[in-house]
Design a protein around this motif. Structure first.
Motif, PDB file in Angstrom:
ATOM      1  N   GLU A  54      -0.319   5.558  -7.200  1.00  0.00           N
ATOM      2  CA  GLU A  54      -1.213   4.545  -7.773  1.00  0.00           C
ATOM      3  C   GLU A  54      -2.457   4.331  -6.920  1.00  0.00           C
ATOM      4  O   GLU A  54      -3.264   3.444  -7.214  1.00  0.00           O
ATOM      5  CB  GLU A  54      -0.479   3.220  -7.939  1.00  0.00           C
ATOM      6  CG  GLU A  54       0.707   3.317  -8.911  1.00  0.00           C
ATOM      7  CD  GLU A  54       1.557   2.071  -8.921  1.00  0.00           C
ATOM      8  OE1 GLU A  54       1.270   1.153  -8.131  1.00  0.00           O
ATOM      9  OE2 GLU A  54       2.527   2.024  -9.715  1.00  0.00           O
ATOM     10  N   VAL A  55      -2.628   5.142  -5.863  1.00  0.00           N
ATOM     11  CA  VAL A  55      -3.798   4.999  -5.000  1.00  0.00           C
ATOM     12  C   VAL A  55      -4.747   6.135  -5.305  1.00  0.00           C
ATOM     13  O   VAL A  55      -4.402   7.316  -5.194  1.00  0.00           O
ATOM     14  CB  VAL A  55      -3.390   5.059  -3.500  1.00  0.00           C
ATOM     15  CG1 VAL A  55      -4.624   5.008  -2.617  1.00  0.00           C
ATOM     16  CG2 VAL A  55      -2.443   3.906  -3.188  1.00  0.00           C
ATOM     17  N   SER A  56      -5.958   5.809  -5.707  1.00  0.00           N
ATOM     18  CA  SER A  56      -6.959   6.837  -6.006  1.00  0.00           C
ATOM     19  C   SER A  56      -7.629   7.301  -4.734  1.00  0.00           C
ATOM     20  O   SER A  56      -7.773   6.530  -3.778  1.00  0.00           O
ATOM     21  CB  SER A  56      -8.024   6.299  -6.961  1.00  0.00           C
ATOM     22  OG  SER A  56      -8.701   5.195  -6.370  1.00  0.00           O
ATOM     23  N   GLU A  60       0.830  -1.204   0.000  1.00  0.00           N
ATOM     24  CA  GLU A  60       0.000   0.000   0.000  1.00  0.00           C
ATOM     25  C   GLU A  60       0.867   1.258   0.000  1.00  0.00           C
ATOM     26  O   GLU A  60       0.575   2.237  -0.703  1.00  0.00           O
ATOM     27  CB  GLU A  60      -0.919   0.005   1.221  1.00  0.00           C
ATOM     28  CG  GLU A  60      -2.003  -1.057   1.191  1.00  0.00           C
ATOM     29  CD  GLU A  60      -2.872  -1.021   2.435  1.00  0.00           C
ATOM     30  OE1 GLU A  60      -2.696  -0.088   3.254  1.00  0.00           O
ATOM     31  OE2 GLU A  60      -3.708  -1.912   2.588  1.00  0.00           O
ATOM     32  N   VAL A  61       1.933   1.236   0.798  1.00  0.00           N
ATOM     33  CA  VAL A  61       2.811   2.393   0.864  1.00  0.00           C
ATOM     34  C   VAL A  61       3.511   2.610  -0.472  1.00  0.00           C
ATOM     35  O   VAL A  61       3.622   3.753  -0.959  1.00  0.00           O
ATOM     36  CB  VAL A  61       3.850   2.222   1.998  1.00  0.00           C
ATOM     37  CG1 VAL A  61       4.883   3.340   1.949  1.00  0.00           C
ATOM     38  CG2 VAL A  61       3.163   2.203   3.355  1.00  0.00           C
ATOM     39  N   LEU A  62       3.955   1.538  -1.099  1.00  0.00           N
ATOM     40  CA  LEU A  62       4.607   1.660  -2.403  1.00  0.00           C
ATOM     41  C   LEU A  62       3.654   2.245  -3.442  1.00  0.00           C
ATOM     42  O   LEU A  62       4.034   3.112  -4.241  1.00  0.00           O
ATOM     43  CB  LEU A  62       5.113   0.294  -2.873  1.00  0.00           C
ATOM     44  CG  LEU A  62       6.442  -0.175  -2.288  1.00  0.00           C
ATOM     45  CD1 LEU A  62       6.697  -1.636  -2.651  1.00  0.00           C
ATOM     46  CD2 LEU A  62       7.595   0.701  -2.779  1.00  0.00           C
TER      47      LEU A  62
END
Length: 296
Positions: free
Chosen positions: A290-292, A282-284
């Motif tokens: 890449e996290v909306s 998730e952190v990467l």
């Protein structure tokens, strides 16, 4: 003999001789006496007296082969760097040693007006030198002194760019040879000491934000991140990432692997020691954008 003692006993002749030897670091392993005679333009008896003194103080080493020659020791390189910083008005005094790392010594520096600074002497040893040869893309020097200078140049350049984009790193002040001067983060301790933090999540966020700014805004990856090169102020939970000379560019073949390793180390440490709920993947994704924002 240490840096402080050497600074007290050197004469203008001694400094001229050290600077002359330094001038030929790339050309000679041991600088021939004839070259020093020509470069310093000192009368023979004064040059001989200075060379004898510097050798006895372990500021230079003498080679008695077919050609008599001399080379600098790391202590002499330290002294030349400090003298240069003093001449430029960056520091007016060098204080006590604050810490020792794998590849550096850090001293307290006092700037004109009394402001405290961190003065970091890069010391590239044989083990790390071989590591550099295998894994780094930048030019590797034959001399340990010159390789330490390259290390300091890289760190100072990285710190300037990182600081400009708002990353949590010490403010870079100046550099001379293998020495980097930064602001001193007062009250900070190494994260490896596992200090009690008022807000561990903030410290974690500071580190991840710095990784992200390095990757996205500067285009580099730290490459050797762990609790040993993160410092925190326990009262405010501010965290700073230090020790940047081994960074790799974002487009380096090993960059993605090193980025993942950096994040894994940070996530694992904060989860184990402070119970911060975070997952490497998730952190990467967040670092790479890449996290909306599904909550908006």
């Amino acid at each position: 003999m240490n840096i402080h003692e050497a600074l007290k006993v050197l004469t203008p002749d001694d400094i001229r001789v050290l600077q002359a030897i330094e001038k030929y670091l790339k050309q000679y392993e041991f600088v021939p006496i004839e070259v020093l005679e020509r470069t310093t333009r000192l009368p023979p008896h004064r040059l001989e007296r200075s060379l004898y003194k510097l050798n006895s103080l372990k500021l230079i080493r003498r080679q008695s082969a077919a050609t008599l020659g001399y080379r600098l020791t790391i202590l002499a390189y330290d002294v030349l760097a400090v003298l240069s910083l003093m001449k430029r008005g960056v520091i007016e005094a060098l204080g006590d040693k604050l810490g020792v790392g794998k590849e550096s010594d850090v001293y307290l520096g006092i700037a004109p007006g009394g402001k405290k600074l961190a003065v970091k002497f890069h010391r590239v040893g044989r083990t790390s030198f071989r590591h550099v040869v295998r894994h780094r893309t930048y030019k590797v020097e034959d001399s340990w002194l010159l390789q330490s200078k390259v290390s300091a140049q890289r760190e100072f350049a990285a710190l300037r760019e990182l600081y400009e984009v708002g990353a949590k790193v010490p403010k870079p002040i100046d550099r001379s040879r293998h020495v980097v001067v930064t602001e001193l983060i007062e009250g900070a301790v190494e994260l490896s000491e596992k200090p009690a933090l008022n807000d561990p999540l903030k410290a974690f966020g500071d580190v991840i934000e710095t990784i992200a700014k390095a990757y996205n805004d500067v285009g580099i990856v730290h490459g050797d991140l762990s609790e040993y090169n993160i410092i925190v102020i326990p009262e405010t939970s501010e965290a700073y990432v230090i020790d940047w000379p081994q960074y790799v560019e974002k487009d380096h073949p090993s960059a993605e692997k090193l980025l993942r390793r950096d994040v894994e180390y940070v996530v694992r440490f904060f989860k184990k020691v402070y119970g911060v709920p975070a997952e490497t993947e998730e952190v990467l994704r967040a670092i790479k954008g890449e996290v909306s924002d599904s909550g908006s």
